[in-house]
Design an enzyme around this catalytic site. Sequence first.
Site, PDB file in Angstrom:
ATOM      1  N   ALA A   1      -4.721   4.112   6.105  1.00 30.41           N
ATOM      2  CA  ALA A   1      -5.943   3.661   5.432  1.00 30.41           C
ATOM      3  C   ALA A   1      -5.522   2.825   4.229  1.00 30.41           C
ATOM      4  O   ALA A   1      -4.417   2.992   3.696  1.00 30.41           O
ATOM      5  CB  ALA A   1      -6.755   4.865   4.983  1.00 30.41           C
ATOM      6  N   GLY A  36      -3.425   6.954   8.558  1.00 27.21           N
ATOM      7  CA  GLY A  36      -4.516   6.579   9.466  1.00 27.21           C
ATOM      8  C   GLY A  36      -4.022   5.768  10.655  1.00 27.21           C
ATOM      9  O   GLY A  36      -4.666   5.762  11.711  1.00 27.21           O
ATOM     10  N   GLU A  78      -2.874   8.341  13.059  1.00 24.53           N
ATOM     11  CA  GLU A  78      -4.099   8.970  13.577  1.00 24.53           C
ATOM     12  C   GLU A  78      -4.789   8.051  14.578  1.00 24.53           C
ATOM     13  O   GLU A  78      -5.315   8.504  15.601  1.00 24.53           O
ATOM     14  CB  GLU A  78      -5.044   9.300  12.412  1.00 24.53           C
ATOM     15  CG  GLU A  78      -4.508  10.420  11.527  1.00 24.53           C
ATOM     16  CD  GLU A  78      -5.349  10.642  10.271  1.00 24.53           C
ATOM     17  OE1 GLU A  78      -5.627   9.654   9.561  1.00 24.53           O
ATOM     18  OE2 GLU A  78      -5.725  11.788  10.007  1.00 24.53           O
ATOM     19  N   GLU A 130       0.238  11.010   3.869  1.00 22.27           N
ATOM     20  CA  GLU A 130      -0.878  11.153   2.925  1.00 22.27           C
ATOM     21  C   GLU A 130      -0.531  12.057   1.748  1.00 22.27           C
ATOM     22  O   GLU A 130      -0.935  11.814   0.607  1.00 22.27           O
ATOM     23  CB  GLU A 130      -2.128  11.714   3.638  1.00 22.27           C
ATOM     24  CG  GLU A 130      -2.793  10.752   4.608  1.00 22.27           C
ATOM     25  CD  GLU A 130      -2.241  10.817   6.023  1.00 22.27           C
ATOM     26  OE1 GLU A 130      -1.124  11.348   6.222  1.00 22.27           O
ATOM     27  OE2 GLU A 130      -2.932  10.335   6.931  1.00 22.27           O
TER      28      GLU A 130
HETATM   29  N1  DAK Z   1      -2.817   0.456   1.915  1.00 21.06           N
HETATM   30  C1  DAK Z   1      -2.913  -0.687   1.209  1.00 21.06           C
HETATM   31  N2  DAK Z   1      -1.946  -1.633   1.175  1.00 21.06           N
HETATM   32  C2  DAK Z   1      -0.832  -1.400   1.885  1.00 21.06           C
HETATM   33  C3  DAK Z   1      -0.658  -0.236   2.654  1.00 21.06           C
HETATM   34  C4  DAK Z   1      -1.720   0.731   2.656  1.00 21.06           C
HETATM   35  N3  DAK Z   1      -1.682   1.867   3.396  1.00 21.06           N
HETATM   36  N4  DAK Z   1       0.550  -0.295   3.238  1.00 21.06           N
HETATM   37  C5  DAK Z   1       1.101  -1.464   2.852  1.00 21.06           C
HETATM   38  N5  DAK Z   1       0.269  -2.137   2.048  1.00 21.06           N
HETATM   39  C6  DAK Z   1       0.474  -3.432   1.386  1.00 21.06           C
HETATM   40  C7  DAK Z   1       1.394  -3.288   0.196  1.00 21.06           C
HETATM   41  O1  DAK Z   1       0.700  -2.842  -0.924  1.00 21.06           O
HETATM   42  C8  DAK Z   1       1.906  -4.701   0.054  1.00 21.06           C
HETATM   43  O2  DAK Z   1       0.912  -5.469  -0.572  1.00 21.06           O
HETATM   44  P1  DAK Z   1       1.267  -6.520  -1.754  1.00 21.06           P
HETATM   45  O3  DAK Z   1       2.078  -5.747  -2.739  1.00 21.06           O
HETATM   46  O4  DAK Z   1       2.073  -7.583  -1.037  1.00 21.06           O
HETATM   47  O5  DAK Z   1      -0.045  -6.972  -2.245  1.00 21.06           O
HETATM   48  C9  DAK Z   1       2.010  -5.161   1.507  1.00 21.06           C
HETATM   49  O6  DAK Z   1       1.152  -4.313   2.265  1.00 21.06           O
HETATM   50  C10 DAK Z   1       3.387  -5.032   2.059  1.00 21.06           C
HETATM   51  O7  DAK Z   1       3.813  -3.716   1.843  1.00 21.06           O
HETATM   52  P2  DAK Z   1       5.272  -3.363   1.271  1.00 21.06           P
HETATM   53  O8  DAK Z   1       5.734  -4.413   0.343  1.00 21.06           O
HETATM   54  O9  DAK Z   1       5.231  -1.973   0.786  1.00 21.06           O
HETATM   55  O10 DAK Z   1       6.106  -3.494   2.632  1.00 21.06           O
HETATM   56  P3  DAK Z   1       7.398  -2.712   3.094  1.00 21.06           P
HETATM   57  O11 DAK Z   1       7.784  -3.330   4.384  1.00 21.06           O
HETATM   58  O12 DAK Z   1       8.406  -2.661   1.983  1.00 21.06           O
HETATM   59  O13 DAK Z   1       6.926  -1.208   3.337  1.00 21.06           O
HETATM   60  C11 DAK Z   1       5.479   0.517   4.242  1.00 21.06           C
HETATM   61  C12 DAK Z   1       6.026  -0.937   4.366  1.00 21.06           C
HETATM   62  C13 DAK Z   1       4.426   0.667   5.351  1.00 21.06           C
HETATM   63  C14 DAK Z   1       6.597   1.521   4.445  1.00 21.06           C
HETATM   64  C15 DAK Z   1       4.872   0.704   2.834  1.00 21.06           C
HETATM   65  O14 DAK Z   1       3.998  -0.392   2.583  1.00 21.06           O
HETATM   66  C16 DAK Z   1       4.095   1.978   2.702  1.00 21.06           C
HETATM   67  O15 DAK Z   1       4.691   3.028   2.494  1.00 21.06           O
HETATM   68  N6  DAK Z   1       2.764   1.893   2.826  1.00 21.06           N
HETATM   69  C17 DAK Z   1       1.878   3.024   2.588  1.00 21.06           C
HETATM   70  C18 DAK Z   1       1.933   4.001   3.736  1.00 21.06           C
HETATM   71  C19 DAK Z   1       1.002   5.180   3.514  1.00 21.06           C
HETATM   72  O16 DAK Z   1       1.154   5.916   2.531  1.00 21.06           O
HETATM   73  N7  DAK Z   1       0.051   5.364   4.416  1.00 21.06           N
HETATM   74  C20 DAK Z   1      -0.911   6.437   4.310  1.00 21.06           C
HETATM   75  C21 DAK Z   1      -2.107   5.946   3.532  1.00 21.06           C
HETATM   76  S1  DAK Z   1      -3.324   7.238   3.331  1.00 21.06           S
HETATM   77  C22 DAK Z   1     -10.222   8.886   6.179  1.00 21.06           C
HETATM   78  C23 DAK Z   1      -9.439   8.902   7.308  1.00 21.06           C
HETATM   79  C24 DAK Z   1      -8.087   8.620   7.200  1.00 21.06           C
HETATM   80  C25 DAK Z   1      -7.515   8.327   6.002  1.00 21.06           C
HETATM   81  C26 DAK Z   1      -8.320   8.305   4.876  1.00 21.06           C
HETATM   82  C27 DAK Z   1      -9.682   8.582   4.956  1.00 21.06           C
HETATM   83  N8  DAK Z   1     -11.628   9.194   6.265  1.00 21.06           N
HETATM   84  C28 DAK Z   1     -12.201   9.483   7.570  1.00 21.06           C
HETATM   85  C29 DAK Z   1     -12.453   9.228   5.115  1.00 21.06           C
HETATM   86  C30 DAK Z   1      -6.114   8.013   5.950  1.00 21.06           C
HETATM   87  C31 DAK Z   1      -5.426   7.985   4.807  1.00 21.06           C
HETATM   88  C32 DAK Z   1      -4.139   7.261   4.784  1.00 21.06           C
HETATM   89  O17 DAK Z   1      -3.683   6.685   5.771  1.00 21.06           O
END
Ligand code: DAK
Length: 256
Positions: free
Chosen positions: A64, A107, A110, A130
């Site tokens: 997400a 997400g 998921e 998460e």
């Molecule tokens: N959200 C927003 N932006 C993201 C992102 C994310 N999940 N993942 C990557 N980006 C963005 C980065 O911020 C960066 O943007 P800029 O800085 O260039 O503006 C760009 O994509 C490139 O990312 P990186 O520079 O970090 O790229 P790398 O190759 O170095 O790393 C990475 C890739 C995927 C390992 C890293 O970006 C990362 O760790 N991303 C976050 C992964 C994460 O924590 N995912 C879980 C998010 S929480 C719901 C249902 C489900 C959910 C929520 C609510 N409801 C039904 C209400 C789910 C929640 C989640 O998924």
Amino acid sequence: MEVVVVERPREGVALVRINRPEARNALNGEVRQGLAGAFTDLARDPEVRAIVLTGNEEAFAAGADIKAMAEAGAVEMMLREAHRLWAPIAACPKPVIAAVNGYALGGGCELAMHADIIIAGEGAQFGQPEIRVGIMPGAGGTQRLTRAVGKFKAMMMLLTGKPISAREADAMGLVSSVVPDGEVLETALTLAETIAGMPPLAARQIKEVVLAGADAPLEAALMLERKAFQLLFDSEDQKEGMRAFIEKRRPAYQGR
Ligand code: DAK
């Protein structure tokens, strides 16, 4: 640029591609709306018999969109009713194949688990990170993951947030098969084409019974199976399939 692109690369097959490369295909509201709309339309389209869901080479989806929820409160999250946008994917009556390259996190993992078959590239990574940003899975990660891999593997992923490789995911039953990265989409499309050539009513019943049966007691699930099995004998495709076998020719399934 559309953040969700729908194509028809093969007969009977739709390809749904998440297209937000600048954010590693993070699922913001626009992507979720796009996916919900695509799956709603494809479910109704009689020309479509199998669906491939994919991202790009770097990411299936990195979860997400964290930036879109960082400052949200509980009530705001409730009012967004995001679960309504996941529902058309979960309820899709047609076989869905996730073609996963790169990151399938949060997400994104998921979302992949909403599919019926997951084809992963060797370099794919699956995870539920998460917890590392102070939350927990909200689109089935605690439930679908645990049902897929069992409590102890699921807890390890959920409580550490640490991603696992495609090979590890394969070993624990989280994916259907692992192929070289460059062959993921082709493998998924070929598989979808094979499934699209199957009688659609049988495919639909198999999917429905597998999913509903998994959450029912065995006797009830076996009854579901029996009833669906019997129902197929009222389809033209059952007659066509069996007659074609006896007449030693290829069946032509109509979905009736
Ligand atoms: N959200 C927003 N932006 C993201 C992102 C994310 N999940 N993942 C990557 N980006 C963005 C980065 O911020 C960066 O943007 P800029 O800085 O260039 O503006 C760009 O994509 C490139 O990312 P990186 O520079 O970090 O790229 P790398 O190759 O170095 O790393 C990475 C890739 C995927 C390992 C890293 O970006 C990362 O760790 N991303 C976050 C992964 C994460 O924590 N995912 C879980 C998010 S929480 C719901 C249902 C489900 C959910 C929520 C609510 N409801 C039904 C209400 C789910 C929640 C989640 O998924």
